[in-house]
Design a protein around this motif. Structure first.
Motif, PDB file in Angstrom:
ATOM      1  N   ARG A 275       0.986  -1.250  -0.012  1.00 21.59           N
ATOM      2  CA  ARG A 275      -0.134  -0.004   0.057  1.00 21.59           C
ATOM      3  C   ARG A 275       0.877   1.299  -0.023  1.00 21.59           C
ATOM      4  O   ARG A 275       0.507   2.307  -0.861  1.00 21.59           O
ATOM      5  N   PHE A 276       2.138   1.208   0.581  1.00 21.38           N
ATOM      6  CA  PHE A 276       2.883   2.512   0.739  1.00 21.38           C
ATOM      7  C   PHE A 276       3.309   2.705  -0.422  1.00 21.38           C
ATOM      8  O   PHE A 276       3.377   4.125  -0.935  1.00 21.38           O
ATOM      9  N   PHE A 277       3.804   1.551  -1.153  1.00 18.93           N
ATOM     10  CA  PHE A 277       4.503   1.784  -2.558  1.00 18.93           C
ATOM     11  C   PHE A 277       3.593   2.213  -3.725  1.00 18.93           C
ATOM     12  O   PHE A 277       3.831   3.191  -4.799  1.00 18.93           O
ATOM     13  N   GLY A 278       2.266   1.466  -3.425  1.00 15.77           N
ATOM     14  CA  GLY A 278       1.182   1.639  -4.511  1.00 15.77           C
ATOM     15  C   GLY A 278       0.427   2.810  -4.715  1.00 15.77           C
ATOM     16  O   GLY A 278      -0.098   3.406  -5.462  1.00 15.77           O
ATOM     17  N   MET A 279       0.356   3.584  -3.232  1.00 20.09           N
ATOM     18  CA  MET A 279      -0.600   4.500  -3.046  1.00 20.09           C
ATOM     19  C   MET A 279      -0.029   5.793  -2.276  1.00 20.09           C
ATOM     20  O   MET A 279      -0.148   6.969  -2.958  1.00 20.09           O
ATOM     21  N   GLU A 280       0.441   5.396  -1.034  1.00 23.75           N
ATOM     22  CA  GLU A 280       0.845   6.538  -0.198  1.00 23.75           C
ATOM     23  C   GLU A 280       1.966   7.429  -0.709  1.00 23.75           C
ATOM     24  O   GLU A 280       2.105   8.446  -0.663  1.00 23.75           O
ATOM     25  N   HIS A 281       3.069   6.616  -1.325  1.00 20.88           N
ATOM     26  CA  HIS A 281       4.390   7.336  -1.671  1.00 20.88           C
ATOM     27  C   HIS A 281       3.828   8.025  -2.921  1.00 20.88           C
ATOM     28  O   HIS A 281       4.250   9.450  -2.815  1.00 20.88           O
ATOM     29  N   ILE A 282       3.486   7.780  -3.861  1.00 26.05           N
ATOM     30  CA  ILE A 282       2.963   8.652  -5.122  1.00 26.05           C
ATOM     31  C   ILE A 282       2.262   9.620  -4.770  1.00 26.05           C
ATOM     32  O   ILE A 282       2.586  10.888  -5.124  1.00 26.05           O
ATOM     33  N   THR A 283       1.258   9.647  -3.774  1.00 23.48           N
ATOM     34  CA  THR A 283       0.394  10.570  -3.216  1.00 23.48           C
ATOM     35  C   THR A 283       1.341  11.606  -2.403  1.00 23.48           C
ATOM     36  O   THR A 283       1.076  13.135  -2.809  1.00 23.48           O
ATOM     37  N   MET A 284       1.949  11.551  -1.525  1.00 23.82           N
ATOM     38  CA  MET A 284       2.636  12.484  -0.839  1.00 23.82           C
ATOM     39  C   MET A 284       3.815  13.257  -1.566  1.00 23.82           C
ATOM     40  O   MET A 284       4.030  14.611  -1.384  1.00 23.82           O
ATOM     41  N   MET A 285       4.379  12.369  -2.729  1.00 20.96           N
ATOM     42  CA  MET A 285       5.324  12.967  -3.469  1.00 20.96           C
ATOM     43  C   MET A 285       4.685  14.168  -4.298  1.00 20.96           C
ATOM     44  O   MET A 285       5.273  15.041  -4.752  1.00 20.96           O
ATOM     45  N   THR A 286       3.532  13.543  -4.826  1.00 18.37           N
ATOM     46  CA  THR A 286       2.758  14.573  -5.688  1.00 18.37           C
ATOM     47  C   THR A 286       2.446  15.851  -4.958  1.00 18.37           C
ATOM     48  O   THR A 286       2.554  17.226  -5.580  1.00 18.37           O
ATOM     49  N   ILE A 287       1.748  15.635  -3.673  1.00 20.97           N
ATOM     50  CA  ILE A 287       1.520  16.745  -2.846  1.00 20.97           C
ATOM     51  C   ILE A 287       2.944  17.535  -2.697  1.00 20.97           C
ATOM     52  O   ILE A 287       2.753  18.802  -2.893  1.00 20.97           O
ATOM     53  N   GLY A 288       3.937  17.093  -2.423  1.00 21.87           N
ATOM     54  CA  GLY A 288       5.387  17.767  -2.284  1.00 21.87           C
ATOM     55  C   GLY A 288       5.538  18.532  -3.498  1.00 21.87           C
ATOM     56  O   GLY A 288       5.833  19.670  -3.512  1.00 21.87           O
ATOM     57  N   ILE A 289       5.444  18.019  -4.720  1.00 23.46           N
ATOM     58  CA  ILE A 289       5.646  18.947  -5.881  1.00 23.46           C
ATOM     59  C   ILE A 289       4.562  19.867  -5.877  1.00 23.46           C
ATOM     60  O   ILE A 289       5.111  21.101  -6.450  1.00 23.46           O
ATOM     61  N   LEU A 290       3.361  19.736  -5.831  1.00 24.50           N
ATOM     62  CA  LEU A 290       2.410  20.928  -5.903  1.00 24.50           C
ATOM     63  C   LEU A 290       2.904  22.020  -4.875  1.00 24.50           C
ATOM     64  O   LEU A 290       2.808  23.036  -5.081  1.00 24.50           O
ATOM     65  N   VAL A 291       3.295  21.799  -3.636  1.00 21.40           N
ATOM     66  CA  VAL A 291       3.613  22.737  -2.558  1.00 21.40           C
ATOM     67  C   VAL A 291       4.701  23.514  -3.026  1.00 21.40           C
ATOM     68  O   VAL A 291       4.990  24.585  -2.949  1.00 21.40           O
ATOM     69  N   PHE A 292       5.806  22.630  -3.623  1.00 22.40           N
ATOM     70  CA  PHE A 292       6.844  23.392  -3.912  1.00 22.40           C
ATOM     71  C   PHE A 292       6.670  24.460  -5.159  1.00 22.40           C
ATOM     72  O   PHE A 292       7.250  25.485  -5.150  1.00 22.40           O
ATOM     73  N   THR A 293       5.943  23.835  -5.998  1.00 20.14           N
ATOM     74  CA  THR A 293       5.487  24.782  -7.309  1.00 20.14           C
ATOM     75  C   THR A 293       4.684  25.881  -6.828  1.00 20.14           C
ATOM     76  O   THR A 293       4.862  27.119  -7.280  1.00 20.14           O
ATOM     77  N   ILE A 294       3.424  25.985  -5.797  1.00 18.66           N
ATOM     78  CA  ILE A 294       3.046  26.889  -5.451  1.00 18.66           C
ATOM     79  C   ILE A 294       3.785  28.024  -4.769  1.00 18.66           C
ATOM     80  O   ILE A 294       3.654  29.341  -4.830  1.00 18.66           O
ATOM     81  N   GLY A 295       4.806  27.395  -3.848  1.00 17.37           N
ATOM     82  CA  GLY A 295       5.642  28.428  -3.293  1.00 17.37           C
ATOM     83  C   GLY A 295       6.414  29.060  -4.130  1.00 17.37           C
ATOM     84  O   GLY A 295       6.663  30.331  -4.059  1.00 17.37           O
ATOM     85  N   TYR A 296       6.832  28.540  -5.235  1.00 15.96           N
ATOM     86  CA  TYR A 296       7.647  29.158  -6.340  1.00 15.96           C
ATOM     87  C   TYR A 296       6.779  30.236  -6.999  1.00 15.96           C
ATOM     88  O   TYR A 296       7.247  31.311  -7.251  1.00 15.96           O
ATOM     89  N   ILE A 297       5.683  29.847  -7.496  1.00 14.85           N
ATOM     90  CA  ILE A 297       4.898  30.803  -7.940  1.00 14.85           C
ATOM     91  C   ILE A 297       4.622  32.209  -6.907  1.00 14.85           C
ATOM     92  O   ILE A 297       4.620  33.346  -7.294  1.00 14.85           O
ATOM     93  N   LYS A 298       4.091  31.830  -5.674  1.00 18.16           N
ATOM     94  CA  LYS A 298       4.053  33.126  -4.726  1.00 18.16           C
ATOM     95  C   LYS A 298       5.406  33.825  -4.348  1.00 18.16           C
ATOM     96  O   LYS A 298       5.114  35.231  -4.265  1.00 18.16           O
ATOM     97  N   ALA A 299       6.500  33.191  -4.563  1.00 15.08           N
ATOM     98  CA  ALA A 299       7.904  33.933  -4.192  1.00 15.08           C
ATOM     99  C   ALA A 299       8.091  34.910  -5.528  1.00 15.08           C
ATOM    100  O   ALA A 299       8.501  35.858  -5.321  1.00 15.08           O
ATOM    101  N   ARG A 300       7.836  34.368  -6.843  1.00 19.95           N
ATOM    102  CA  ARG A 300       7.761  34.947  -7.849  1.00 19.95           C
ATOM    103  C   ARG A 300       6.982  36.270  -8.022  1.00 19.95           C
ATOM    104  O   ARG A 300       7.109  37.322  -8.363  1.00 19.95           O
ATOM    105  N   LYS A 301       5.593  36.062  -7.520  1.00 20.74           N
ATOM    106  CA  LYS A 301       4.769  37.231  -7.391  1.00 20.74           C
ATOM    107  C   LYS A 301       5.023  38.121  -6.541  1.00 20.74           C
ATOM    108  O   LYS A 301       4.982  39.578  -6.511  1.00 20.74           O
ATOM    109  N   ASN A 302       6.044  37.890  -5.322  1.00 19.47           N
ATOM    110  CA  ASN A 302       6.096  38.755  -4.314  1.00 19.47           C
ATOM    111  C   ASN A 302       7.558  39.109  -4.366  1.00 19.47           C
ATOM    112  O   ASN A 302       8.332  39.384  -3.250  1.00 19.47           O
TER     113      ASN A 302
END
Length: 80
Positions: free
Chosen positions: A50-77
């Motif tokens: 379950r960890f490798f099939g579902m949880e890992h991919i979910t958390m890594m995708t959320i991490g990418i989204l958080v990083f991208t949102i942070g980058y966008i907010k930093a560029r706007k500010n």
């Protein structure tokens, strides 16, 4: 913002997306994930599968989204 900071941000973002694409490729080629998808009702009860099939991919995708949102907010500010 200094040019060095901008270059560092862009390089980091590019490397992050390259790692994400490589990770997705490996994810869908993994025998563990194939087992997880084909035997979902059984596999969801097995912690490691379950960890490798579902949880890992979910958390890594959320991490990418958080990083991208942070980058966008930093560029706007950038005026601060």
């Amino acid at each position: 913002m200094k040019p060095y900071d901008y270059i560092l941000q862009i390089v980091t973002l590019i490397l992050l997306y390259i790692q994400f694409i490589v990770g997705l490729t490996l994810y869908f080629e993994s025998p563990i994930v194939h087992y997880f998808i084909k035997n979902f009702n059984e596999a969801i009860k097995l912690r490691q599968v379950r960890f490798f099939g579902m949880e890992h991919i979910t958390m890594m995708t959320i991490g990418i989204l958080v990083f991208t949102i942070g980058y966008i907010k930093a560029r706007k500010n950038k005026a601060v």
